[in-house]
Design an enzyme around this catalytic site. Structure first.
Site, PDB file in Angstrom:
ATOM      1  N   MET A  85      36.948  32.773  43.260  1.00 48.19           N
ATOM      2  CA  MET A  85      35.940  33.382  44.133  1.00 48.19           C
ATOM      3  C   MET A  85      34.873  32.317  44.353  1.00 48.19           C
ATOM      4  SD  MET A  85      35.992  37.075  42.244  1.00 48.19           S
ATOM      5  CE  MET A  85      36.788  36.364  40.819  1.00 48.19           C
ATOM      6  N   HIS A 117      42.040  33.405  39.781  1.00 50.21           N
ATOM      7  CA  HIS A 117      41.461  34.017  40.991  1.00 50.21           C
ATOM      8  C   HIS A 117      40.168  33.271  41.320  1.00 50.21           C
ATOM      9  CE1 HIS A 117      39.488  37.959  42.749  1.00 50.21           C
ATOM     10  NE2 HIS A 117      39.685  37.041  43.674  1.00 50.21           N
ATOM     11  N   ASP A 147      38.971  34.983  36.231  1.00 45.75           N
ATOM     12  CA  ASP A 147      38.065  35.107  37.376  1.00 45.75           C
ATOM     13  C   ASP A 147      37.060  33.952  37.419  1.00 45.75           C
ATOM     14  OD1 ASP A 147      38.839  37.525  38.747  1.00 45.75           O
ATOM     15  OD2 ASP A 147      38.246  38.590  36.926  1.00 45.75           O
ATOM     16  N   HIS A 170      44.576  37.267  33.760  1.00 42.02           N
ATOM     17  CA  HIS A 170      43.837  37.054  35.014  1.00 42.02           C
ATOM     18  C   HIS A 170      42.499  36.384  34.702  1.00 42.02           C
ATOM     19  CE1 HIS A 170      42.893  38.112  39.227  1.00 42.02           C
ATOM     20  NE2 HIS A 170      41.669  38.392  38.802  1.00 42.02           N
ATOM     21  N   SER A 209      41.776  41.098  32.984  1.00 37.89           N
ATOM     22  CA  SER A 209      40.823  40.074  33.427  1.00 37.89           C
ATOM     23  C   SER A 209      39.895  39.718  32.283  1.00 37.89           C
ATOM     24  CB  SER A 209      39.998  40.593  34.601  1.00 37.89           C
ATOM     25  OG  SER A 209      38.843  39.782  34.731  1.00 37.89           O
ATOM     26  N   MET A 223      41.554  43.334  47.023  1.00 40.73           N
ATOM     27  CA  MET A 223      40.372  43.663  46.214  1.00 40.73           C
ATOM     28  C   MET A 223      40.055  45.144  46.391  1.00 40.73           C
ATOM     29  SD  MET A 223      39.595  40.857  44.687  1.00 40.73           S
ATOM     30  CE  MET A 223      38.205  41.588  43.830  1.00 40.73           C
ATOM     31  N   ASP A 236      42.928  44.350  42.405  1.00 45.99           N
ATOM     32  CA  ASP A 236      41.890  43.831  41.523  1.00 45.99           C
ATOM     33  C   ASP A 236      40.604  44.644  41.659  1.00 45.99           C
ATOM     34  OD1 ASP A 236      40.352  42.321  39.862  1.00 45.99           O
ATOM     35  OD2 ASP A 236      40.579  40.441  40.958  1.00 45.99           O
ATOM     36  N   MET A 287      33.991  32.293  39.388  1.00 49.00           N
ATOM     37  CA  MET A 287      32.927  32.675  40.343  1.00 49.00           C
ATOM     38  C   MET A 287      31.874  31.583  40.415  1.00 49.00           C
ATOM     39  SD  MET A 287      32.322  36.633  39.312  1.00 49.00           S
ATOM     40  CE  MET A 287      33.688  37.753  39.025  1.00 49.00           C
TER      41      MET A 287
HETATM   42  C1  DX5 Z   1      35.935  41.235  40.318  1.00 53.13           C
HETATM   43  C2  DX5 Z   1      37.018  40.506  39.550  1.00 53.13           C
HETATM   44  C3  DX5 Z   1      37.900  41.411  38.808  1.00 53.13           C
HETATM   45  C4  DX5 Z   1      37.194  42.176  37.747  1.00 53.13           C
HETATM   46  C5  DX5 Z   1      37.872  43.478  37.527  1.00 53.13           C
HETATM   47  O1  DX5 Z   1      35.203  40.331  41.033  1.00 53.13           O
HETATM   48  O2  DX5 Z   1      37.803  39.734  40.423  1.00 53.13           O
HETATM   49  O3  DX5 Z   1      39.017  40.737  38.270  1.00 53.13           O
HETATM   50  O4  DX5 Z   1      37.073  41.513  36.553  1.00 53.13           O
HETATM   51  O5  DX5 Z   1      37.115  44.189  36.609  1.00 53.13           O
HETATM   52  P1  DX5 Z   1      37.259  45.746  36.404  1.00 53.13           P
HETATM   53  O6  DX5 Z   1      38.683  46.011  36.015  1.00 53.13           O
HETATM   54  O7  DX5 Z   1      36.293  46.011  35.299  1.00 53.13           O
HETATM   55  O8  DX5 Z   1      36.900  46.406  37.691  1.00 53.13           O
HETATM   56 ZN    ZN Z   2      39.892  38.894  39.804  1.00 52.40          ZN
END
Ligand code: DX5
Ligand code: ZN
Length: 230
Positions: free
Chosen positions: A72, A70, A39, A37, A12, A141, A177, A41
């Protein structure tokens, strides 16, 4: 993208250098990752903000493997087209992000992109039972979404095991994840996950100029996850 259940490591970029995404993606691919990946947000669905479709589009030429986006964000439907246009191979939306996950998945698929659904640690598998036939990936998750570097939530291992049974021989990836390390990776691979997302577990201790650390971290996670499958 051909389907297979071999173990895949998806770093990620949430844990990468935000001023250097292009080089970071090239570095993790050179060091042997399988997917990248991304993320996204919004500061509303999750208590953190990253970036949007323009950044994804800018990153795309630096990714040769699979761009796994992904989302969010909530609402989500109005933004799917922009993320599809950014070149995503897979777009994953949260079942908790709105009242119409069926419509959301339909929309992703109608744009010719693989569709994933993500479920939070507190959400039951029954919430996705009636859309399983539509999706290419379920993201379980293993932390509450929003931040990297959180602790793996062990109760989700049983969820993965039950999900694997629900899926049967359908061609659906199970992605994990959050909180993936060489210690937690074998728990979820044994339970049936085939895509392991890892942020801090891959980027921790390394940099673009010291990318062999990424390779070492990827290998350690991969080897420990595969060991229990042999
Ligand atoms: C959390 C993200 C993950 C995150 C994982 O909200 O969706 O993808 O980056 O990070 P680690 O591997 O550090 O838990
Ligand atoms: Zn993620």
């Amino acid at each position: 993208m051909n389907f297979d259940r071999s173990l895949k490591i998806a770093p990620s970029i949430l844990s990468a250098d935000f001023a250097n995404f292009g080089a970071e993606c090239e570095a993790i691919e050179k060091e042997g990752c399988d997917w990248v990946h991304i993320d996204v947000m919004d500061g509303h669905f999750v208590p953190n903000i990253t970036f949007g479709p323009q950044t994804c589009k800018a990153i795309r030429p630096h990714i040769k493997t699979v761009m796994d986006v992904h989302l969010m964000i909530s609402p989500v439907d109005d933004f799917i087209e922009a993320f599809a246009d950014s070149g995503a191979d897979i777009i994953t939306a949260h079942v908790e992000a709105g009242p119409h996950i069926h419509r959301t998945i339909q929309k992703i698929k109608s744009l010719g992109v693989k569709a994933g659904v993500a479920i939070n640690p507190g959400t039951s598998l029954s919430s996705i039972e009636y859309i399983l036939d539509m999706v290419d990936l379920v993201c379980v998750m293993t932390v509450n979404p929003g931040f990297g570097g959180q602790k793996f939530i062990h109760s989700q291992v049983e969820k993965v095991r039950i999900l694997r049974e629900m899926i049967g021989d359908r061609e659906i990836h199970i992605e994990i994840d959050g909180g993936v390390t060489p210690e937690t990776a074998p728990l979820v691979s044994k339970a049936g996950a085939d895509v392991l997302v890892a942020g801090s577990g891959v980027f921790g201790g390394g940099s673009v100029d010291n990318s062999s650390v990424y390779g070492k971290n990827i290998k350690e996670i991969r080897d420990s996850a595969n060991r229990v499958l042999e």
